[in-house]
Design an enzyme around this catalytic site. Structure first.
Site, PDB file in Angstrom:
ATOM      1  N   TYR A   1      -4.344   3.934   6.402  1.00 31.27           N
ATOM      2  CA  TYR A   1      -4.911   2.959   7.351  1.00 31.27           C
ATOM      3  C   TYR A   1      -6.262   3.430   7.875  1.00 31.27           C
ATOM      4  O   TYR A   1      -7.159   2.624   8.119  1.00 31.27           O
ATOM      5  CB  TYR A   1      -3.948   2.713   8.522  1.00 31.27           C
ATOM      6  CG  TYR A   1      -2.772   1.851   8.141  1.00 31.27           C
ATOM      7  CD1 TYR A   1      -2.871   0.463   8.143  1.00 31.27           C
ATOM      8  CD2 TYR A   1      -1.565   2.420   7.769  1.00 31.27           C
ATOM      9  CE1 TYR A   1      -1.801  -0.326   7.774  1.00 31.27           C
ATOM     10  CE2 TYR A   1      -0.487   1.639   7.397  1.00 31.27           C
ATOM     11  CZ  TYR A   1      -0.608   0.263   7.406  1.00 31.27           C
ATOM     12  OH  TYR A   1       0.448  -0.522   7.027  1.00 31.27           O
TER      13      TYR A   1
ATOM     14  N   LYS B   1       0.838  -1.186   0.000  1.00 33.69           N
ATOM     15  CA  LYS B   1       0.000   0.000   0.000  1.00 33.69           C
ATOM     16  C   LYS B   1       0.875   1.238   0.000  1.00 33.69           C
ATOM     17  O   LYS B   1       1.969   1.160   0.543  1.00 33.69           O
ATOM     18  CB  LYS B   1      -0.945   0.029   1.205  1.00 33.69           C
ATOM     19  CG  LYS B   1      -0.388  -0.378   2.567  1.00 33.69           C
ATOM     20  CD  LYS B   1       0.781   0.288   3.221  1.00 33.69           C
ATOM     21  CE  LYS B   1       0.805   1.727   3.532  1.00 33.69           C
ATOM     22  NZ  LYS B   1       2.043   2.157   4.234  1.00 33.69           N
TER      23      LYS B   1
HETATM   24  P1  NAD Z   1      12.484   1.269   2.465  1.00 37.42           P
HETATM   25  O1  NAD Z   1      13.066   2.591   2.083  1.00 37.42           O
HETATM   26  O2  NAD Z   1      12.959   0.644   3.720  1.00 37.42           O
HETATM   27  O3  NAD Z   1      12.715   0.233   1.284  1.00 37.42           O
HETATM   28  C1  NAD Z   1      12.475   0.553  -0.056  1.00 37.42           C
HETATM   29  C2  NAD Z   1      13.299  -0.359  -0.952  1.00 37.42           C
HETATM   30  O4  NAD Z   1      13.113   0.033  -2.300  1.00 37.42           O
HETATM   31  C3  NAD Z   1      14.814  -0.264  -0.655  1.00 37.42           C
HETATM   32  O5  NAD Z   1      15.365  -1.545  -0.649  1.00 37.42           O
HETATM   33  C4  NAD Z   1      15.350   0.541  -1.827  1.00 37.42           C
HETATM   34  O6  NAD Z   1      16.670   0.210  -2.148  1.00 37.42           O
HETATM   35  C5  NAD Z   1      14.384   0.140  -2.928  1.00 37.42           C
HETATM   36  N1  NAD Z   1      14.318   1.103  -4.026  1.00 37.42           N
HETATM   37  C6  NAD Z   1      14.252   0.785  -5.324  1.00 37.42           C
HETATM   38  N2  NAD Z   1      14.246   1.874  -6.092  1.00 37.42           N
HETATM   39  C7  NAD Z   1      14.317   2.925  -5.261  1.00 37.42           C
HETATM   40  C8  NAD Z   1      14.359   4.336  -5.472  1.00 37.42           C
HETATM   41  N3  NAD Z   1      14.292   4.871  -6.706  1.00 37.42           N
HETATM   42  N4  NAD Z   1      14.410   5.129  -4.388  1.00 37.42           N
HETATM   43  C9  NAD Z   1      14.426   4.631  -3.144  1.00 37.42           C
HETATM   44  N5  NAD Z   1      14.407   3.289  -2.881  1.00 37.42           N
HETATM   45  C10 NAD Z   1      14.354   2.456  -3.941  1.00 37.42           C
HETATM   46  O7  NAD Z   1      10.909   1.466   2.486  1.00 37.42           O
HETATM   47  P2  NAD Z   1       9.853   0.501   3.157  1.00 37.42           P
HETATM   48  O8  NAD Z   1       9.514   1.007   4.502  1.00 37.42           O
HETATM   49  O9  NAD Z   1      10.309  -0.906   3.020  1.00 37.42           O
HETATM   50  O10 NAD Z   1       8.560   0.774   2.231  1.00 37.42           O
HETATM   51  C11 NAD Z   1       8.413   0.159   0.960  1.00 37.42           C
HETATM   52  C12 NAD Z   1       6.901   0.023   0.635  1.00 37.42           C
HETATM   53  O11 NAD Z   1       6.295  -0.779   1.629  1.00 37.42           O
HETATM   54  C13 NAD Z   1       6.133   1.350   0.625  1.00 37.42           C
HETATM   55  O12 NAD Z   1       5.177   1.321  -0.409  1.00 37.42           O
HETATM   56  C14 NAD Z   1       5.432   1.377   1.974  1.00 37.42           C
HETATM   57  O13 NAD Z   1       4.214   2.097   1.966  1.00 37.42           O
HETATM   58  C15 NAD Z   1       5.189  -0.099   2.211  1.00 37.42           C
HETATM   59  N6  NAD Z   1       5.123  -0.445   3.659  1.00 37.42           N
HETATM   60  C16 NAD Z   1       4.069  -1.175   4.098  1.00 37.42           C
HETATM   61  C17 NAD Z   1       3.971  -1.514   5.427  1.00 37.42           C
HETATM   62  C18 NAD Z   1       2.821  -2.357   5.928  1.00 37.42           C
HETATM   63  O14 NAD Z   1       2.693  -2.530   7.137  1.00 37.42           O
HETATM   64  N7  NAD Z   1       2.008  -2.892   5.046  1.00 37.42           N
HETATM   65  C19 NAD Z   1       4.967  -1.095   6.327  1.00 37.42           C
HETATM   66  C20 NAD Z   1       6.054  -0.374   5.840  1.00 37.42           C
HETATM   67  C21 NAD Z   1       6.123  -0.057   4.491  1.00 37.42           C
END
Ligand code: NAD
Length: 372
Positions: free
Chosen positions: A223, A138
């Site tokens: 949420y 999401k």
């Molecule tokens: P994060 O920054 O920790 O991870 C993002 C990943 O994407 C990294 O590994 C990064 O290297 C990669 N990536 C690829 N291309 C990129 C770019 N151009 N710029 C930046 N990063 C890039 O983020 P996250 O917290 O893991 O969030 C990722 C997704 O997951 C988001 O859509 C977020 O809304 C979702 N999320 C959902 C929940 C949940 O409980 N459902 C919780 C946290 C995050």
């Protein structure tokens, strides 16, 4: 019993070494007398090895029906680490340039996209065109039109499209929905959803419009949007919204810090919600009907979720949300299982239509109609 387990263990081991084996039972036998799961297993590649991707990968180690078998990443060192940690074969590792080749990989059934929000749409469409099922975090996209394009692409490619709405499988949430449907709260009239946290590093992608698509609303306010729908059990027909910003330096144009919004539902029920990047420990759902209430705090964090109603505390044991989510999603994809609260792409589009209308209402200051 022992020989049966030996057989299954050998079968699992040989399945791993065969390149073109169909989805098979790969789960380890459980402790105790229970027979190990013997059905089909959903073989998943994770795209985006960041903090949430790691959480999902760890949780999936305990799933019975889903198994992490591949990765898509732009960082070779992370791929090496994941290969070692999760026993991922080289042939199941891809980068953002070459992952269309996943179409020729018969050992991967689905790709779980866990990258920054604006990347979801192009990545999901490529995954669908490669003939693999799509699971996407999401918000599925940064607006409803993009989300709809993803839904259409998955339909055209005849693959499933599911959204990582982990709360749709959370036991206390489901119990409140059951109680509401059984009439325990009477006619539902009011929902309050308060969702926020205090965001740190000002340079992260979550504060960049081109990657996040918006601010707190896209990340955490969703949420409350999504929760309003499953807690009230109806689709909203109008929205009003107001924005406040205490730090325009950090929360630039297009990145919302705090938005309050209200939703109206066909039955006459209303929701009053808050989305913010400036308050920690803000995670509360409250539902009230003519007869009674349900309260959840914390309501959407990783848990344990705490919930009570006017009749007392809910005592369902804590589960790891992502483990259950992946088992349930495997059931949906492999067995056509129907979840109590849907997690298909259309659900993601509905939330984005509401968020599009929230942003519009902030600008116009008017009540905006919604047609979901
Ligand atoms: P994060 O920054 O920790 O991870 C993002 C990943 O994407 C990294 O590994 C990064 O290297 C990669 N990536 C690829 N291309 C990129 C770019 N151009 N710029 C930046 N990063 C890039 O983020 P996250 O917290 O893991 O969030 C990722 C997704 O997951 C988001 O859509 C977020 O809304 C979702 N999320 C959902 C929940 C949940 O409980 N459902 C919780 C946290 C995050």
């Amino acid at each position: 019993m022992k020989s049966r387990r030996d057989f299954l263990q050998k079968l699992s081991a040989s399945a791993l070494s065969l390149p073109f084996i169909p989805s098979l039972a790969l789960a380890e036998p459980e402790q105790g007398n229970e027979l190990p799961y013997q059905g089909q297993v959903l073989r998943v590649a994770i795209c985006g090895l960041g903090s949430y991707g790691t959480r999902v990968a760890d949780a999936m180690q305990s799933s019975k029906m889903a198994k992490l078998v591949g990765v898509i990443s732009g960082t070779p060192s992370k791929v090496k680490d994941w290969q070692a940690k999760y026993n991922i074969p080289e042939k199941n590792c891809y980068n953002y340039e070459n992952f269309d080749a996943i179409k020729d990989n018969r050992d991967i059934d689905a790709v779980y996209i866990i990258t920054p929000n604006s990347l979801h749409k192009p990545q999901a469409i490529r995954v669908a065109q490669a003939g693999k099922h799509v699971i996407c975090e999401k918000p599925i996209a940064v607006n409803a039109a993009e989300g709809q394009a993803m839904v259409d692409a998955c339909k055209k490619a005849n693959v499933k499209f599911l959204v990582g709405y982990r709360m749709h499988f959370e036991p206390k949430t489901l119990e409140i929905i059951r109680l509401r449907n059984a009439g325990e709260f009477g006619k539902v009239l009011f929902f309050q959803g308060l969702c926020g946290f205090r965001i740190g590093d000002p340079n992260q992608w979550r504060l960049k419009k081109e990657l996040a698509g918006g601010g707190a609303m896209m990340d955490i306010g969703i949420y409350a949007v999504n929760g309003s729908r499953y807690m009230i059990g109806e689709e909203p027909i109008w929205v009003t919204a107001q924005e406040t910003k205490t730090n325009p330096e950090k929360f630039k144009e297009g990145i919302d810090e705090t938005i309050m919004f209200q939703l109206g539902f066909p039955s006459g029920a209303v929701a009053s919600c808050l989305s913010t990047y400036s308050m920690n420990n803000l995670d509360r759902f409250f539902l009230n009907g003519e007869k009674g209430f349900a309260e959840m705090q914390p309501s959407t964090g990783y848990g344990p979720i705490k919930a009570r109603t006017n009749s007392g505390e809910l005592t369902h044991p804590h589960v790891t949300h992502q483990t259950v989510q992946m088992d349930e999603m495997a059931g949906i994809i492999l067995q056509g299982k129907k979840p109590v609260v849907p997690v298909d792409g259309e659900e993601g589009v509905k939330d984005l239509k509401i968020m599009d209308a929230i942003y519009k209402a902030v600008k116009t200051g008017k009540k905006e109609d919604l047609k979901l």
